[in-house]
Design a protein around this motif. Structure first.
Motif, PDB file in Angstrom:
ATOM      1  N   GLU A 139       0.827  -1.205   0.000  1.00  0.00           N
ATOM      2  CA  GLU A 139       0.000   0.000   0.000  1.00  0.00           C
ATOM      3  C   GLU A 139       0.862   1.256   0.000  1.00  0.00           C
ATOM      4  O   GLU A 139       0.560   2.242  -0.672  1.00  0.00           O
ATOM      5  N   SER A 140       1.951   1.218   0.764  1.00  0.00           N
ATOM      6  CA  SER A 140       2.775   2.427   0.775  1.00  0.00           C
ATOM      7  C   SER A 140       3.484   2.567  -0.571  1.00  0.00           C
ATOM      8  O   SER A 140       3.729   3.681  -1.035  1.00  0.00           O
ATOM      9  N   MET A 141       3.724   1.446  -1.269  1.00  0.00           N
ATOM     10  CA  MET A 141       4.343   1.553  -2.582  1.00  0.00           C
ATOM     11  C   MET A 141       3.424   2.274  -3.563  1.00  0.00           C
ATOM     12  O   MET A 141       3.838   3.216  -4.246  1.00  0.00           O
ATOM     13  N   SER A 142       2.147   1.872  -3.607  1.00  0.00           N
ATOM     14  CA  SER A 142       1.253   2.536  -4.560  1.00  0.00           C
ATOM     15  C   SER A 142       1.167   4.021  -4.223  1.00  0.00           C
ATOM     16  O   SER A 142       1.114   4.868  -5.116  1.00  0.00           O
ATOM     17  N   HIS A 143       1.189   4.339  -2.934  1.00  0.00           N
ATOM     18  CA  HIS A 143       1.115   5.740  -2.538  1.00  0.00           C
ATOM     19  C   HIS A 143       2.330   6.530  -3.022  1.00  0.00           C
ATOM     20  O   HIS A 143       2.192   7.603  -3.598  1.00  0.00           O
ATOM     21  N   TYR A 144       3.516   5.988  -2.781  1.00  0.00           N
ATOM     22  CA  TYR A 144       4.700   6.776  -3.145  1.00  0.00           C
ATOM     23  C   TYR A 144       4.894   6.866  -4.645  1.00  0.00           C
ATOM     24  O   TYR A 144       5.396   7.879  -5.162  1.00  0.00           O
ATOM     25  N   LEU A 145       4.483   5.830  -5.370  1.00  0.00           N
ATOM     26  CA  LEU A 145       4.536   5.932  -6.836  1.00  0.00           C
ATOM     27  C   LEU A 145       3.638   7.082  -7.298  1.00  0.00           C
ATOM     28  O   LEU A 145       4.010   7.892  -8.164  1.00  0.00           O
ATOM     29  N   ALA A 146       2.452   7.166  -6.700  1.00  0.00           N
ATOM     30  CA  ALA A 146       1.524   8.226  -7.095  1.00  0.00           C
ATOM     31  C   ALA A 146       2.073   9.594  -6.708  1.00  0.00           C
ATOM     32  O   ALA A 146       1.958  10.570  -7.458  1.00  0.00           O
ATOM     33  N   LEU A 147       2.675   9.653  -5.523  1.00  0.00           N
ATOM     34  CA  LEU A 147       3.206  10.924  -5.049  1.00  0.00           C
ATOM     35  C   LEU A 147       4.326  11.427  -5.965  1.00  0.00           C
ATOM     36  O   LEU A 147       4.309  12.586  -6.407  1.00  0.00           O
ATOM     37  N   LEU A 148       5.254  10.544  -6.306  1.00  0.00           N
ATOM     38  CA  LEU A 148       6.327  10.946  -7.221  1.00  0.00           C
ATOM     39  C   LEU A 148       5.753  11.316  -8.578  1.00  0.00           C
ATOM     40  O   LEU A 148       6.167  12.301  -9.202  1.00  0.00           O
ATOM     41  N   GLY A 149       4.782  10.528  -9.022  1.00  0.00           N
ATOM     42  CA  GLY A 149       4.149  10.824 -10.304  1.00  0.00           C
ATOM     43  C   GLY A 149       3.514  12.198 -10.290  1.00  0.00           C
ATOM     44  O   GLY A 149       3.647  12.969 -11.251  1.00  0.00           O
ATOM     45  N   PHE A 150       2.869  12.539  -9.177  1.00  0.00           N
ATOM     46  CA  PHE A 150       2.230  13.846  -9.091  1.00  0.00           C
ATOM     47  C   PHE A 150       3.258  14.979  -9.139  1.00  0.00           C
ATOM     48  O   PHE A 150       3.058  15.994  -9.806  1.00  0.00           O
ATOM     49  N   VAL A 151       4.360  14.799  -8.441  1.00  0.00           N
ATOM     50  CA  VAL A 151       5.419  15.815  -8.471  1.00  0.00           C
ATOM     51  C   VAL A 151       5.863  16.057  -9.918  1.00  0.00           C
ATOM     52  O   VAL A 151       5.992  17.198 -10.372  1.00  0.00           O
ATOM     53  N   LEU A 152       6.043  14.970 -10.666  1.00  0.00           N
ATOM     54  CA  LEU A 152       6.492  15.122 -12.054  1.00  0.00           C
ATOM     55  C   LEU A 152       5.399  15.710 -12.937  1.00  0.00           C
ATOM     56  O   LEU A 152       5.684  16.528 -13.822  1.00  0.00           O
ATOM     57  N   LEU A 153       4.145  15.318 -12.682  1.00  0.00           N
ATOM     58  CA  LEU A 153       3.041  15.928 -13.437  1.00  0.00           C
ATOM     59  C   LEU A 153       3.055  17.440 -13.257  1.00  0.00           C
ATOM     60  O   LEU A 153       2.851  18.198 -14.201  1.00  0.00           O
ATOM     61  N   THR A 154       3.278  17.858 -12.006  1.00  0.00           N
ATOM     62  CA  THR A 154       3.273  19.289 -11.725  1.00  0.00           C
ATOM     63  C   THR A 154       4.402  19.988 -12.473  1.00  0.00           C
ATOM     64  O   THR A 154       4.196  21.026 -13.099  1.00  0.00           O
ATOM     65  N   PHE A 155       5.590  19.383 -12.430  1.00  0.00           N
ATOM     66  CA  PHE A 155       6.701  19.979 -13.187  1.00  0.00           C
ATOM     67  C   PHE A 155       6.377  20.011 -14.677  1.00  0.00           C
ATOM     68  O   PHE A 155       6.620  21.006 -15.366  1.00  0.00           O
ATOM     69  N   GLY A 156       5.812  18.915 -15.166  1.00  0.00           N
ATOM     70  CA  GLY A 156       5.480  18.860 -16.588  1.00  0.00           C
ATOM     71  C   GLY A 156       4.519  19.964 -16.980  1.00  0.00           C
ATOM     72  O   GLY A 156       4.688  20.630 -18.006  1.00  0.00           O
ATOM     73  N   LEU A 157       3.531  20.178 -16.129  1.00  0.00           N
ATOM     74  CA  LEU A 157       2.523  21.207 -16.399  1.00  0.00           C
ATOM     75  C   LEU A 157       3.166  22.594 -16.432  1.00  0.00           C
ATOM     76  O   LEU A 157       2.930  23.390 -17.344  1.00  0.00           O
ATOM     77  N   VAL A 158       3.988  22.879 -15.428  1.00  0.00           N
ATOM     78  CA  VAL A 158       4.588  24.213 -15.357  1.00  0.00           C
ATOM     79  C   VAL A 158       5.610  24.411 -16.487  1.00  0.00           C
ATOM     80  O   VAL A 158       5.633  25.456 -17.135  1.00  0.00           O
ATOM     81  N   PHE A 159       6.427  23.382 -16.747  1.00  0.00           N
ATOM     82  CA  PHE A 159       7.379  23.487 -17.867  1.00  0.00           C
ATOM     83  C   PHE A 159       6.613  23.752 -19.165  1.00  0.00           C
ATOM     84  O   PHE A 159       7.025  24.562 -19.999  1.00  0.00           O
ATOM     85  N   GLY A 160       5.514  23.037 -19.318  1.00  0.00           N
ATOM     86  CA  GLY A 160       4.722  23.214 -20.534  1.00  0.00           C
ATOM     87  C   GLY A 160       4.231  24.648 -20.665  1.00  0.00           C
ATOM     88  O   GLY A 160       4.273  25.237 -21.744  1.00  0.00           O
ATOM     89  N   ALA A 161       3.792  25.214 -19.538  1.00  0.00           N
ATOM     90  CA  ALA A 161       3.284  26.589 -19.570  1.00  0.00           C
ATOM     91  C   ALA A 161       4.410  27.565 -19.906  1.00  0.00           C
ATOM     92  O   ALA A 161       4.241  28.473 -20.731  1.00  0.00           O
ATOM     93  N   LEU A 162       5.572  27.355 -19.306  1.00  0.00           N
ATOM     94  CA  LEU A 162       6.702  28.259 -19.567  1.00  0.00           C
ATOM     95  C   LEU A 162       7.128  28.166 -21.030  1.00  0.00           C
ATOM     96  O   LEU A 162       7.447  29.167 -21.682  1.00  0.00           O
ATOM     97  N   TRP A 163       7.108  26.955 -21.563  1.00  0.00           N
ATOM     98  CA  TRP A 163       7.484  26.758 -22.962  1.00  0.00           C
ATOM     99  C   TRP A 163       6.456  27.413 -23.885  1.00  0.00           C
ATOM    100  O   TRP A 163       6.805  28.109 -24.851  1.00  0.00           O
ATOM    101  N   ALA A 164       5.176  27.178 -23.561  1.00  0.00           N
ATOM    102  CA  ALA A 164       4.120  27.736 -24.417  1.00  0.00           C
ATOM    103  C   ALA A 164       4.270  29.248 -24.527  1.00  0.00           C
ATOM    104  O   ALA A 164       4.057  29.835 -25.591  1.00  0.00           O
ATOM    105  N   LYS A 165       4.650  29.883 -23.425  1.00  0.00           N
ATOM    106  CA  LYS A 165       4.829  31.345 -23.473  1.00  0.00           C
ATOM    107  C   LYS A 165       5.906  31.719 -24.496  1.00  0.00           C
ATOM    108  O   LYS A 165       5.749  32.674 -25.251  1.00  0.00           O
ATOM    109  N   GLU A 166       6.992  30.959 -24.536  1.00  0.00           N
ATOM    110  CA  GLU A 166       8.079  31.288 -25.470  1.00  0.00           C
ATOM    111  C   GLU A 166       7.720  30.923 -26.909  1.00  0.00           C
ATOM    112  O   GLU A 166       8.103  31.618 -27.837  1.00  0.00           O
TER     113      GLU A 166
END
Ligand code: HEM
Lengths: 416, 265
Positions: free
Chosen positions: B167-194
């Protein structure tokens, strides 16, 4: 993840998710009701300074109510996770509509237009949910910030960054200007057009286009099937580049070798191409040797054609060996920008490399695609977004919080 | 290397994994067999990494433009998650699922070969291109694994064998995934501006990225509310469906007619 004692207790003390869900549904239904009554007119965000004053009043309201009436169950509930979660779901549902239905003009009076499902992100239900969302987020943020504890830093950065980015992005959208400036080589222009209304506007600066240039990838040669409008797979599945010595094999049909390649040439008197003089008026020519099974090899010039130059193909049965122009690799405009105040700047506008001038960002946007490589027209987009620094502050706070979250997550994972 | 060599490479990688998996049976009794089996697992992935690198060089651009190319990354990365999970949590079944999925993706690529195409449109020629797409791909890989782990936990529970570790494995996989999703979203926004002049335009792909992000945001807040474990596992299992829409599905939705984002694959 742990909840801090005070807010978690206040949040759970009131009730669970039922009330919060009802609250969100009510906000959405009320929003759609407003749309229906106004025939889908949507929300018009006021411009500077009204939007700023609104934001300041909203933020002050959150601080005043959040600090002064924190003990009231309703206020605690408004800043709690159940309401936050319901609003997240509400926002996701509205975004789902926007991500499913085309966000394009729809026939006036249709159901979609009346409920503004075709412009959901400027609709009242979206505005209501976003507003409540910011309220909820604002309260939880306030209570984690005052009194300040270093352990809350990640929470503050993440939630605060999101609050700033969302509120400034939404409210500042009315001050965003995106204009198109058509430029012609050798001419200067200070007129831009608002899209899609094509309303002309005079800019506080003008742009002189010295030169517009397109770089293309190397042209490719392909075996083209006119009956299906497709190219036949080459043996290696590559679309072969036209280079001296390059050889392509279409198994069972034909093979071809490039003997000579002139990237920029015009037809000569004797049928052989000659290098184009100064300028860009030439097209790629290639001399190819074509080998059909059981027949002597044939050599011939082919070219891709262009303005005033007829393309030449090599027919092979029902197919043709053709030169396809390389796709655009880069396009750029060399410009001189002159502000009304006399400031001058020489610059090159290129995709992905906008240029800043007096608060505006200038983008290489497009060109006359019919003329392609021979275009003497360049489309430049001018963008002015006074709220951008605030939104970026939010983005960087989110990334800071995200890093801390990652770090804390890893540490907890090690401990687990 | 080009796509001519791809079938051989794909077969070699799958052969390594299958052999490695078979050798897991006797591996419990013999240390050298275990080592050999793991050499094969890692070797299969190394072959794919090698192909990716040389394909990148041959293309003269990052192989991240078409859906087929993203599947190639997925096939390369997801078994590595399975191996790391076993290393970190001692959970052994996940790697088989990961290998199966990678094989599936390689198979799709064999059946629908990409065209070798060097051209990269100017808007994609940006320093943001690689970080934005790679961060998203890794996020998808982690969240796919968390989804399977979620369903696996439900299955364990159903058989009264729930495991805290799993159970803690599924949680931490999701947590790391969320961190990367957030970076992906923000990187995408910064790129779109350029590249496109504005950081956010509610393009269908952006909208779905936002919805997926909200889905996992919902998960984290449910966790903060101390929600029942069963509910959380169901949530993780199903949340991946939203990501799938974001990844492939968007191309088929009515809204996608005007998207700048749909893969040309
Ligand atoms: C973007 C919209 C968001 C809203 C509306 C929202 C709302 C809330 C609310 C109301 C709480 C409860 C505060 C409390 O009881 O102390 C909370 C807690 C929390 N939120 Fe968010 N949040 C949002 C975004 C995020 C994001 C992006 C993260 C990512 C890390 C996050 C992580 C957390 C955590 C970890 C908690 C629990 C904190 C604790 O109690 O220690 N939230 N959120």
């Amino acid at each position: 993840m742990q909840s801090s004692r005070t807010t978690a207790d206040a949040g759970t003390a009131v009730e669970g998710f039922g009330g919060a869900a009802l609250f969100t549904i009510f906000a959405i239904v009320a929003g759609f009701a407003v749309e229906w009554l106004t025939a889908g007119s949507g929300i018009v965000i006021p411009r500077w300074p009204v939007n700023f004053l609104f934001l300041a009043a909203f933020a002050s309201g959150i601080v005043a109510v959040g600090l002064g009436m924190r003990d009231r169950p309703v206020v605690a509930w408004m800043g709690g996770i159940p309401v936050g979660l319901s609003l997240i779901v509400g926002l996701a549902l509205l975004s789902f509509i926007g991500g499913f239905l085309p966000q394009d003009p729809a026939p006036a009076g249709s159901m979609v237009a009346r409920l503004r499902l075709n412009s959901i992100f400027s609709s009242w239900p979206f505005a209501f949910v976003a507003f409540l969302f910011l309220g909820n987020l604002g309260f939880s943020l306030l209570w984690k910030t005052i009194p300040f504890r270093p352990a809350n830093l990640q929470f503050i950065l993440f939630h605060g960054g999101f609050w700033i980015a969302l509120s400034c992005g939404l409210l500042g959208s009315s001050d965003l200007q995106r204009l198109v400036i058509p430029l012609y080589e050798g001419q200067e222009s200070g007129v831009a057009y608002e899209m899609p209304s094509e309303q002309p506007l005079r800019l506080p600066y003008s742009i002189y286009l010295k030169d517009f240039e397109i770089l293309e990838y190397v042209p490719q040669f392909a075996l083209y099937d006119p009956s299906t409008d497709q190219v036949i797979d080459e043996k290696s599945r590559m679309v072969p580049e036209v280079r001296k010595g390059a050889r392509a094999v279409w198994p069972g049909i034909v093979s071809a070798t490039v003997l000579d390649f002139l990237p920029d040439a015009v037809p000569g008197k004797d049928g052989n191409p000659v290098l184009a003089a100064e300028g860009h008026k030439g097209v790629p020519f290639a001399r190819i040797r074509v080998e059909l099974e059981g027949q002597p090899a044939v050599e011939q010039w082919i070219n891709g054609g262009g303005p005033g130059i007829n393309p030449q193909f090599f027919p092979v049965g029902n197919y043709f060996i053709v030169i396809a122009p390389g796709q655009p690799k880069a396009f750029s405009s060399s410009v001189l920008i002159r502000g009304n105040d006399g400031q001058r700047r020489v610059a090159t506008l290129e995709v992905n490399k906008p240029v800043d001038f007096q608060g505006w960002k200038l983008y290489q946007m497009g060109y006359d695609e019919k003329a392609g490589r021979w275009s003497t027209m360049s489309l430049v987009e001018a963008v002015n977004d006074p709220w951008l620094p605030a939104v970026y502050l939010g983005f960087f706070m989110i990334m800071g919080g995200n890093l801390l979250f990652f770090w804390k997550g890893i540490k907890k994972m090690e401990a687990a | 290397m080009t796509l001519v060599e791809f079938p051989a490479i794909a077969m070699a990688a799958v052969a390594c994994w299958v052999l490695g998996s078979l050798l897991q049976i006797p591996a419990g009794r013999s240390k050298p067999v275990a080592v050999f089996s793991w050499t094969l697992f890692v070797g299969g992935s190394a072959v794919l990494v090698w192909f990716l690198v040389s394909y990148w060089i041959a293309l003269e651009r990052p192989p991240l433009r078409t859906l087929g190319e993203t599947r190639l990354w997925y096939a390369t990365l997801i078994p590595l998650v399975g191996f790391l999970v076993e290393y970190r949590w001692g959970i052994r079944w996940l790697k088989y699922y990961c290998i199966g999925l990678a094989t599936l993706f390689l198979g799709i690529n064999l059946l629908h070969p990409d065209v070798f195409q060097k051209a990269l449109m100017p808007a994609l020629q940006s320093v943001w291109f690689v970080p934005h797409v790679v961060v998203y791909l890794v996020a998808y890989v982690l969240l796919a694994a968390s989804s399977v782990a979620g369903f696996h936990n439900l299955w364990l529970q159903y058989r009264n064998k729930s495991s805290k570790v799993s159970e803690s494995m599924s949680h931490y996989l999701a947590l790391l995934g969320f961190v990367l999703l957030t970076f992906g979203l923000v990187f995408g926004a910064l790129w779109a501006k350029e590249a496109w002049g504005h950081y956010w335009t509610w393009d269908p792909k952006e909208t779905w990225a936002f919805i997926s992000w909200l889905a996992y945001l919902g998960y984290l807040h449910l966790v903060a509310r101390k929600t029942r474990v069963t509910t959380l596992q169901w949530y993780l299992g199903l949340a991946f469906l939203v990501l799938l829409v974001c990844w492939f599905g968007v191309n088929y939705l009515p809204s996608a007619q005007n998207s700048v984002h749909t893969y040309s694959g």
